[in-house]
Design a protein around this motif. Structure first.
Motif, PDB file in Angstrom:
ATOM      1  N   MET A   1       0.812  -1.192   0.000  1.00  0.00           N
ATOM      2  CA  MET A   1       0.000   0.000   0.000  1.00  0.00           C
ATOM      3  C   MET A   1       0.863   1.266   0.000  1.00  0.00           C
ATOM      4  SD  MET A   1      -3.087   1.207   0.139  1.00  0.00           S
ATOM      5  CE  MET A   1      -4.317   2.096   0.995  1.00  0.00           C
ATOM      6  N   GLN A   2       1.841   1.337   0.901  1.00  0.00           N
ATOM      7  CA  GLN A   2       2.721   2.511   0.971  1.00  0.00           C
ATOM      8  C   GLN A   2       3.485   2.686  -0.336  1.00  0.00           C
ATOM      9  OE1 GLN A   2       2.632   4.750   3.210  1.00  0.00           O
ATOM     10  NE2 GLN A   2       4.519   5.894   3.005  1.00  0.00           N
ATOM     11  N   GLU A   3       3.899   1.587  -0.952  1.00  0.00           N
ATOM     12  CA  GLU A   3       4.625   1.669  -2.219  1.00  0.00           C
ATOM     13  C   GLU A   3       3.744   2.232  -3.326  1.00  0.00           C
ATOM     14  OE1 GLU A   3       6.928  -1.620  -4.634  1.00  0.00           O
ATOM     15  OE2 GLU A   3       7.762  -1.275  -2.636  1.00  0.00           O
ATOM     16  N   GLU A   4       2.460   1.895  -3.318  1.00  0.00           N
ATOM     17  CA  GLU A   4       1.532   2.439  -4.315  1.00  0.00           C
ATOM     18  C   GLU A   4       1.377   3.947  -4.142  1.00  0.00           C
ATOM     19  OE1 GLU A   4      -2.229   0.355  -4.398  1.00  0.00           O
ATOM     20  OE2 GLU A   4      -1.198  -1.556  -4.181  1.00  0.00           O
ATOM     21  N   ILE A   5       1.316   4.406  -2.899  1.00  0.00           N
ATOM     22  CA  ILE A   5       1.215   5.837  -2.618  1.00  0.00           C
ATOM     23  C   ILE A   5       2.469   6.553  -3.115  1.00  0.00           C
ATOM     24  CG2 ILE A   5       1.163   7.543  -0.740  1.00  0.00           C
ATOM     25  CD1 ILE A   5      -0.630   5.488   0.780  1.00  0.00           C
ATOM     26  N   ALA A   6       3.631   5.980  -2.843  1.00  0.00           N
ATOM     27  CA  ALA A   6       4.891   6.564  -3.304  1.00  0.00           C
ATOM     28  C   ALA A   6       4.947   6.597  -4.819  1.00  0.00           C
ATOM     29  CB  ALA A   6       6.075   5.775  -2.746  1.00  0.00           C
ATOM     30  N   ARG A   7       4.568   5.499  -5.455  1.00  0.00           N
ATOM     31  CA  ARG A   7       4.583   5.424  -6.916  1.00  0.00           C
ATOM     32  C   ARG A   7       3.680   6.502  -7.517  1.00  0.00           C
ATOM     33  NH1 ARG A   7       4.860   0.391  -7.328  1.00  0.00           N
ATOM     34  NH2 ARG A   7       2.681  -0.072  -6.937  1.00  0.00           N
ATOM     35  N   PRO A  78      12.197   1.386   0.894  1.00  0.00           N
ATOM     36  CA  PRO A  78      12.352   0.935   2.272  1.00  0.00           C
ATOM     37  C   PRO A  78      11.818   2.012   3.221  1.00  0.00           C
ATOM     38  CG  PRO A  78      14.461   1.683   1.414  1.00  0.00           C
ATOM     39  CD  PRO A  78      13.432   1.890   0.331  1.00  0.00           C
ATOM     40  N   ASP A  79      10.710   1.721   3.872  1.00  0.00           N
ATOM     41  CA  ASP A  79      10.066   2.622   4.836  1.00  0.00           C
ATOM     42  C   ASP A  79       9.591   3.901   4.139  1.00  0.00           C
ATOM     43  OD1 ASP A  79       8.990   3.017   7.321  1.00  0.00           O
ATOM     44  OD2 ASP A  79      10.826   3.790   8.210  1.00  0.00           O
ATOM     45  N   GLU A  80       9.971   5.090   4.623  1.00  0.00           N
ATOM     46  CA  GLU A  80       9.441   6.325   4.036  1.00  0.00           C
ATOM     47  C   GLU A  80      10.323   6.900   2.930  1.00  0.00           C
ATOM     48  OE1 GLU A  80      11.854   7.907   7.592  1.00  0.00           O
ATOM     49  OE2 GLU A  80      10.487   6.239   7.324  1.00  0.00           O
ATOM     50  N   TRP A  81      11.406   6.206   2.595  1.00  0.00           N
ATOM     51  CA  TRP A  81      12.293   6.629   1.512  1.00  0.00           C
ATOM     52  C   TRP A  81      12.012   5.778   0.276  1.00  0.00           C
ATOM     53  CZ3 TRP A  81      15.342  10.817   1.675  1.00  0.00           C
ATOM     54  CH2 TRP A  81      15.618  11.376   2.933  1.00  0.00           C
ATOM     55  N   ALA A  82      12.157   6.372  -0.881  1.00  0.00           N
ATOM     56  CA  ALA A  82      11.970   5.630  -2.130  1.00  0.00           C
ATOM     57  C   ALA A  82      13.009   6.110  -3.138  1.00  0.00           C
ATOM     58  CB  ALA A  82      10.566   5.851  -2.682  1.00  0.00           C
ATOM     59  N   ARG A  83      13.327   5.212  -4.065  1.00  0.00           N
ATOM     60  CA  ARG A  83      14.218   5.602  -5.159  1.00  0.00           C
ATOM     61  C   ARG A  83      13.671   5.019  -6.453  1.00  0.00           C
ATOM     62  NH1 ARG A  83      19.526   1.647  -4.902  1.00  0.00           N
ATOM     63  NH2 ARG A  83      18.323  -0.264  -4.707  1.00  0.00           N
ATOM     64  N   TYR A  84      14.027   5.673  -7.522  1.00  0.00           N
ATOM     65  CA  TYR A  84      13.617   5.231  -8.850  1.00  0.00           C
ATOM     66  C   TYR A  84      14.580   5.816  -9.869  1.00  0.00           C
ATOM     67  CZ  TYR A  84      11.730   9.947  -9.228  1.00  0.00           C
ATOM     68  OH  TYR A  84      11.613  11.309  -9.247  1.00  0.00           O
ATOM     69  N   GLN A  85      14.633   5.210 -11.021  1.00  0.00           N
ATOM     70  CA  GLN A  85      15.467   5.703 -12.108  1.00  0.00           C
ATOM     71  C   GLN A  85      14.596   6.412 -13.131  1.00  0.00           C
ATOM     72  OE1 GLN A  85      17.380   1.968 -13.120  1.00  0.00           O
ATOM     73  NE2 GLN A  85      19.249   2.681 -12.131  1.00  0.00           N
ATOM     74  N   VAL A 102      16.137  10.000  -5.246  1.00  0.00           N
ATOM     75  CA  VAL A 102      15.777   9.448  -3.945  1.00  0.00           C
ATOM     76  C   VAL A 102      14.812  10.456  -3.345  1.00  0.00           C
ATOM     77  CG1 VAL A 102      16.609   8.808  -1.656  1.00  0.00           C
ATOM     78  CG2 VAL A 102      18.005   8.300  -3.681  1.00  0.00           C
ATOM     79  N   VAL A 103      13.656   9.978  -2.902  1.00  0.00           N
ATOM     80  CA  VAL A 103      12.647  10.873  -2.343  1.00  0.00           C
ATOM     81  C   VAL A 103      12.227  10.395  -0.961  1.00  0.00           C
ATOM     82  CG1 VAL A 103      11.798  11.556  -4.623  1.00  0.00           C
ATOM     83  CG2 VAL A 103      10.690   9.679  -3.415  1.00  0.00           C
ATOM     84  N   HIS A 104      11.810  11.342  -0.152  1.00  0.00           N
ATOM     85  CA  HIS A 104      11.259  11.051   1.175  1.00  0.00           C
ATOM     86  C   HIS A 104       9.799  11.454   1.147  1.00  0.00           C
ATOM     87  CE1 HIS A 104      10.355  11.734   5.467  1.00  0.00           C
ATOM     88  NE2 HIS A 104      11.159  10.696   5.621  1.00  0.00           N
ATOM     89  N   LEU A 105       8.947  10.606   1.716  1.00  0.00           N
ATOM     90  CA  LEU A 105       7.517  10.895   1.731  1.00  0.00           C
ATOM     91  C   LEU A 105       7.029  11.198   3.135  1.00  0.00           C
ATOM     92  CD1 LEU A 105       7.835   8.652  -0.791  1.00  0.00           C
ATOM     93  CD2 LEU A 105       5.515   9.519  -1.019  1.00  0.00           C
ATOM     94  N   ARG A 106       6.134  12.176   3.206  1.00  0.00           N
ATOM     95  CA  ARG A 106       5.477  12.552   4.451  1.00  0.00           C
ATOM     96  C   ARG A 106       3.993  12.725   4.147  1.00  0.00           C
ATOM     97  NH1 ARG A 106       7.719  17.822   6.123  1.00  0.00           N
ATOM     98  NH2 ARG A 106       5.937  18.766   5.085  1.00  0.00           N
ATOM     99  N   ARG A 107       3.166  11.953   4.798  1.00  0.00           N
ATOM    100  CA  ARG A 107       1.718  12.003   4.588  1.00  0.00           C
ATOM    101  C   ARG A 107       1.356  11.924   3.102  1.00  0.00           C
ATOM    102  NH1 ARG A 107       2.589  16.019   8.273  1.00  0.00           N
ATOM    103  NH2 ARG A 107       2.087  17.630   6.771  1.00  0.00           N
ATOM    104  N   SER A 108       1.909  10.937   2.417  1.00  0.00           N
ATOM    105  CA  SER A 108       1.591  10.626   1.022  1.00  0.00           C
ATOM    106  C   SER A 108       2.137  11.617  -0.003  1.00  0.00           C
ATOM    107  CB  SER A 108       0.081  10.489   0.809  1.00  0.00           C
ATOM    108  OG  SER A 108      -0.454   9.555   1.701  1.00  0.00           O
ATOM    109  N   LEU A 109       2.930  12.594   0.441  1.00  0.00           N
ATOM    110  CA  LEU A 109       3.519  13.564  -0.472  1.00  0.00           C
ATOM    111  C   LEU A 109       5.039  13.553  -0.329  1.00  0.00           C
ATOM    112  CD1 LEU A 109       1.105  16.582   0.083  1.00  0.00           C
ATOM    113  CD2 LEU A 109       1.117  14.998  -1.861  1.00  0.00           C
TER     114      LEU A 109
END
Length: 143
Positions: A1-7, A78-85, A102-109
């Motif tokens: 679920m969290q990964e979908e929000i990040a994506r 991993p947790d609230e951090w995400a990375r993508y190319q 590399v991005v950090h997410l807070r409350r879905s943003l």
């Protein structure tokens, strides 16, 4: 679920580079970023959606023409951090640049973005640089 929000946030951020008109950029960024976003880009650190918007608009006005930005990997989170190319390509086979964000997410943003533009050069055997005095420098986003 969290990964979908990040994506979703990441894809909305990337879509700002590809908006059909400059007037849509702010709305897309506002859907993906916190108002106090910290953006570590090729030219240094800036804060706020307006600063990120200036960066996006500058890329959209590339001298080779309006390019296309695409996420070209899965989102690793991993947790609230995400990375993508990503890959940015200008029209007619013009300059192309690839990188990793590399991005950090807070409350879905996204509240932090760190841009790594360009490929990481392989190290010499033994993990040492072939130039002992070399200091790694980020590659400028200008092509």
């Amino acid at each position: 679920m969290q990964e979908e929000i990040a994506r979703s946030a990441i894809d909305t951020f990337v879509s700002a580079f590809n908006a059909s008109d400059d007037s849509y950029v702010t709305a897309l960024l506002s859907q993906a970023l916190t108002s106090d976003v910290v953006f570590w880009g090729p030219l240094g650190r800036v804060e706020g959606i307006a600063a990120v918007e200036r960066f996006v608009l500058d890329i959209r006005r590339h001298p080779a023409g309006t390019g296309t930005m695409v996420r070209c990997s899965a989102v690793d989170m991993p947790d609230e951090w995400a990375r993508y190319q990503w890959v940015f390509t200008t029209p007619d086979g013009g300059p192309r640049l690839a990188g990793t964000d590399v991005v950090h997410l807070r409350r879905s943003l996204i509240d932090q973005v760190i841009v790594f533009a360009g490929e990481i050069e392989p190290s010499a055997p033994g993990g040492r640089s072939s130039d002992p005095g070399a200091v790694p420098h980020p590659r400028p986003m200008g092509f």
